[in-house]
Enzyme design. Structure first.
Site, PDB file in Angstrom:
ATOM      1  N   TYR A 174      12.095  45.330  -5.761  1.00 33.11           N
ATOM      2  CA  TYR A 174      10.717  44.829  -5.734  1.00 33.11           C
ATOM      3  C   TYR A 174      10.662  43.420  -5.150  1.00 33.11           C
ATOM      4  CZ  TYR A 174       6.665  42.337  -7.516  1.00 33.11           C
ATOM      5  OH  TYR A 174       5.550  41.528  -7.632  1.00 33.11           O
ATOM      6  N   LEU A 200       4.491  41.811 -21.443  1.00 36.54           N
ATOM      7  CA  LEU A 200       4.635  41.485 -22.861  1.00 36.54           C
ATOM      8  C   LEU A 200       3.301  41.376 -23.590  1.00 36.54           C
ATOM      9  CD1 LEU A 200       6.367  40.650 -25.303  1.00 36.54           C
ATOM     10  CD2 LEU A 200       6.143  38.278 -24.504  1.00 36.54           C
ATOM     11  N   PHE A 225      13.873  41.692 -26.448  1.00 31.83           N
ATOM     12  CA  PHE A 225      15.160  41.898 -25.787  1.00 31.83           C
ATOM     13  C   PHE A 225      16.003  40.620 -25.821  1.00 31.83           C
ATOM     14  CE2 PHE A 225      12.171  44.900 -23.833  1.00 31.83           C
ATOM     15  CZ  PHE A 225      12.825  46.089 -24.139  1.00 31.83           C
ATOM     16  N   ASN A 250       3.945  34.594 -14.593  1.00 29.88           N
ATOM     17  CA  ASN A 250       3.490  35.735 -15.393  1.00 29.88           C
ATOM     18  C   ASN A 250       1.973  35.754 -15.522  1.00 29.88           C
ATOM     19  OD1 ASN A 250       6.369  35.284 -16.041  1.00 29.88           O
ATOM     20  ND2 ASN A 250       6.060  37.011 -17.421  1.00 29.88           N
TER      21      ASN A 250
END
Length: 340
Positions: free
Chosen positions: A156, A205, A223, A185
């Protein structure tokens, strides 16, 4: 919130037409609404493979076309004769790009090549490209400035870098002036609750956290909690989608200046929030308990990704206005009552 006087090629009684590819997607649809509010005339081109027709107002001209179909693209540009292009259309799932790189190189790179080629053929000289901070990969320096080496670590991000390189080459040969906006983000939603973030599957998220608050997910997987950060979880720079829309409009205004040059510009707040901070703040805003489970790290996840946004502040006269509280509250308003 932000409104501008039109200038130069944005002068006159006729509203300036801006072709917005991927304008039915998350960030694209917010930008389209923002253009309308600021007295521009967007034309949306979207294949609707992953976009939402409902995200585009009925008063906005909409063309259901695919950038891979060059003839259809040419017809759209000939019909509407836009004065500038803002290019959002792309597939953007990192994991999917690893599993199916052919899909990503075909859709993102070939589609963008067709668009750039059509822009040159139709003498469109102003082009804003939706790029990504993923191009930096695992950065050596944080906050991340535009001088950080490009080291993408997934297909990507590779496709985005290839498109940036194409734009540079086409500028050299054909004078296609452009701004590549590498943003961090994207988050939040339209403050009026009309449009918001809706992906399938959802990988971001904040929507995942809010879905857990709504009971649509049992829990949020975190994670890793052994990173070198204050609480051990990853830190990311969350920027409100309305601030991103503002930056794209300011990039168009910047390109209209006689002395402007093609640029790569980071878009971020310059600050970050950890995963556990996002969960805690979401609990405060929603009034809901959000269950989460610590699991193993994901390969390639850097501990901290935060933007150095000084270049955007200087060249675009832009600064983010909306904080993490507004990001979460507008997203919560949308996810509590989604329109599509």
């Amino acid at each position: 919130m932000y409104f501008y006087k039109q200038q130069k090629f944005f002068q006159g009684e006729t509203k300036v037409k801006v072709l917005v590819t991927g304008g039915a997607g998350y960030i694209g649809s917010h930008f389209v609404k923002y253009l309308v509010k600021n007295n521009f005339s967007p034309v949306v081109l979207d294949s609707l493979v992953r976009g939402h027709r409902e995200a585009v107002g009925d008063s906005v001209p909409f063309e259901n076309a695919d950038l891979l179909d060059y003839d259809s693209l040419e017809k759209v540009i000939y019909k509407h004769k836009p004065e500038a292009i803002v290019h959002f259309a792309a597939f953007a799932y990192v994991g999917e790009s690893v599993e199916n790189p052919e899909l990503y190189y075909t859709n993102n790179v070939v589609g963008s090549f067709n668009l750039i080629k059509a822009a040159v053929k139709n003498n469109i000289k102003k082009f804003v490209f939706s790029s990504t901070c993923s191009i930096y990969g695992n950065p050596l320096n944080v906050p991340i400035s535009e001088s950080e080496p490009a080291k993408p670590i997934n297909p990507y991000a590779n496709t985005k870098l290839v498109i940036e390189m194409m734009l540079k080459d086409f500028e050299y040969k054909y004078g296609l002036k452009h701004v590549c906006l590498r943003y961090f983000n994207a988050a939040g939603a339209d403050p009026e609750g009309e449009i918001g973030e809706s992906h399938s599957p959802e990988t971001h998220l904040i929507p995942i956290v809010l879905e857990a608050a709504l009971g649509k997910r049992e829990k949020v997987f975190v994670f890793g909690n052994d990173y070198d950060t204050q609480d051990g979880t990853c830190i990311r720079d969350y920027i409100h989608v309305v601030d991103l829309a503002d930056a794209h409009l300011k990039a168009l205004l910047y390109l209209d200046k006689e002395n402007s040059t093609s640029e790569i510009i980071n878009l971020g707040t310059g600050a970050g929030n950890s995963v556990l901070e996002i969960i805690k703040r979401a609990e405060e805003i929603t009034g809901k308990k959000i269950n989460y489970e610590i699991t193993g790290r994901r390969p390639g996840d850097p501990a901290v990704l935060v933007a150095d946004n000084k270049k955007a502040r200087k060249l675009l006269d832009w600064k983010p206005e909306l904080k993490i509280e507004e990001i979460l509250s507008t997203a919560w308003k949308w996810h509590s009552n989604p329109r599509y």
